[in-house]
Design an enzyme around this catalytic site. Structure first.
Site, PDB file in Angstrom:
ATOM      1  CG  PHE A   1       0.446   9.310   5.537  1.00  0.00           C
ATOM      2  CD1 PHE A   1       0.157   8.073   6.064  1.00  0.00           C
ATOM      3  CD2 PHE A   1      -0.506   9.933   4.744  1.00  0.00           C
ATOM      4  CE1 PHE A   1      -1.054   7.445   5.810  1.00  0.00           C
ATOM      5  CE2 PHE A   1      -1.723   9.326   4.485  1.00  0.00           C
ATOM      6  CZ  PHE A   1      -2.000   8.069   5.012  1.00  0.00           C
ATOM      7  CG  ASP A   2       2.873   3.882   6.242  1.00  0.00           C
ATOM      8  OD1 ASP A   2       4.054   3.538   6.040  1.00  0.00           O
ATOM      9  OD2 ASP A   2       2.083   3.235   6.959  1.00  0.00           O
TER      10      ASP A   2
ATOM     11  CE1 TYR B   1       0.803   1.631   4.220  1.00  0.00           C
ATOM     12  CE2 TYR B   1       1.115  -0.738   4.343  1.00  0.00           C
ATOM     13  CZ  TYR B   1       1.319   0.520   4.860  1.00  0.00           C
ATOM     14  OH  TYR B   1       2.062   0.694   5.996  1.00  0.00           O
TER      15      TYR B   1
ATOM     16  CB  ILE C   1      -8.615   3.512   9.741  1.00  0.00           C
ATOM     17  CG1 ILE C   1      -8.129   3.270   8.313  1.00  0.00           C
ATOM     18  CG2 ILE C   1      -7.512   4.145  10.586  1.00  0.00           C
ATOM     19  CD1 ILE C   1      -7.717   4.545   7.570  1.00  0.00           C
TER      20      ILE C   1
ATOM     21  CG  PHE D   1      -4.626   4.296   2.116  1.00  0.00           C
ATOM     22  CD1 PHE D   1      -3.372   4.020   2.646  1.00  0.00           C
ATOM     23  CD2 PHE D   1      -5.554   4.961   2.906  1.00  0.00           C
ATOM     24  CE1 PHE D   1      -3.048   4.397   3.929  1.00  0.00           C
ATOM     25  CE2 PHE D   1      -5.233   5.338   4.192  1.00  0.00           C
ATOM     26  CZ  PHE D   1      -3.973   5.051   4.716  1.00  0.00           C
TER      27      PHE D   1
ATOM     28  CE1 TYR E   1      -4.983   6.424  12.555  1.00  0.00           C
ATOM     29  CE2 TYR E   1      -4.871   7.119  10.262  1.00  0.00           C
ATOM     30  CZ  TYR E   1      -4.529   6.239  11.258  1.00  0.00           C
ATOM     31  OH  TYR E   1      -3.745   5.151  10.976  1.00  0.00           O
TER      32      TYR E   1
END
Length: 259
Positions: free
Chosen positions: A180-181, A170, A198, A241, A224
């Site tokens: 961010f990831d 991902y 989530i 994502f 979040y």
């Protein structure tokens, strides 16, 4: 809370300064720092190393105060530390506690106001983004508000259940494209429980079959929320994502990574 802890150190030092100016307890003289440090023993190096590490940690945490609009006088912070070592503190225990409580309450108010301000800003940006995203070809929307685009179909047979574990690649970004990831960047897929992530992920994974690749647009309430996530994901942020479902497992060892 780190912010409160650091803020209290600052306010103690600052209050000591004002107490001295207004006839409080006598404080020590000016702190003199050598321009060049010379070490004679390993003990000196160890003590210096300990203090310098503490200083770097405090410096990092102080940014949280300045981000909240608190003016930080580093000279007073250093003087407070110095006076404590010399046992010449300019405040009584009662004065210190009163300062701590007052400043802690002020920090909480500032933090809440900033969080609400950021969440409000995110809301406007999210509305504009989803209006544009919903017009894209192939976008599907669920009752919860989750949007997704099927980039690659899976096998059509193996779908994750809420108590299953999945292996995925991902990449996660904010709606402005800030990453961010990414498991791709780490060079290793992530393994975790479908119900450990989530809400937007949990829902999306159950729509996918093994081998599928989806692009997800997840509203804040499925991510979040207004709390955000640390310094990485702002309050109220919607998330994007790209998710590739590599495998569906039960009772497998995973890395515990959750989003």
């Amino acid at each position: 809370m780190i912010i409160a802890g650091v803020g209290l150190a600052v306010v103690i030092a600052g209050a000591g300064y004002y107490a001295v100016k207004n006839g409080g307890m006598a404080a020590s003289g000016e702190v003199s720092m050598p321009s060049k440090v010379e070490f004679k023993t390993d003990a000196e190096r160890a003590l210096y190393g300990f203090a310098s590490r503490q200083g770097m940690q405090v410096k990092s945490s102080l940014k949280q105060l300045t981000d909240l609009g608190v003016e930080v006088n580093e000279e007073l912070l250093i003087k407070g530390f110095h006076d404590g070592l010399k046992d010449q503190v300019a405040l009584t225990e009662e004065e210190q506690m009163a300062a701590m409580q007052a400043f802690s309450a002020d920090l909480e108010t500032r933090a809440e106001a900033k969080k609400n301000e950021m969440a409000a800003a995110s809301k406007g940006k999210n509305e504009a983004f989803f209006a544009e995203f919903d017009a894209r070809e192939g976008v599907k929307k669920t009752d919860s508000g989750l949007r997704y685009i099927v980039q690659q179909e899976g096998d059509g047979k193996t779908y994750p259940k809420p108590d299953d574990r999945v292996v995925v690649h991902y990449r996660g970004t904010l709606i402005d494209g800030t990453q961010f990831d990414s498991s791709y960047d780490r060079g290793q897929p992530a393994t975790f429980g479908v119900g450990q992530v989530i809400k937007g992920w949990t829902e999306a994974l159950q729509l996918m079959s093994k081998g599928a690749k989806y692009k997800l647009a997840i509203p804040s309430d499925l991510a979040y929320g207004e709390g955000g996530a640390g310094d990485t994901i702002p309050p109220g942020a919607a998330l994007i994502f790209e998710v590739e479902l590599l495998d569906v497992q039960q009772h497998s060892e995973g890395d515990g990574h959750a989003h």
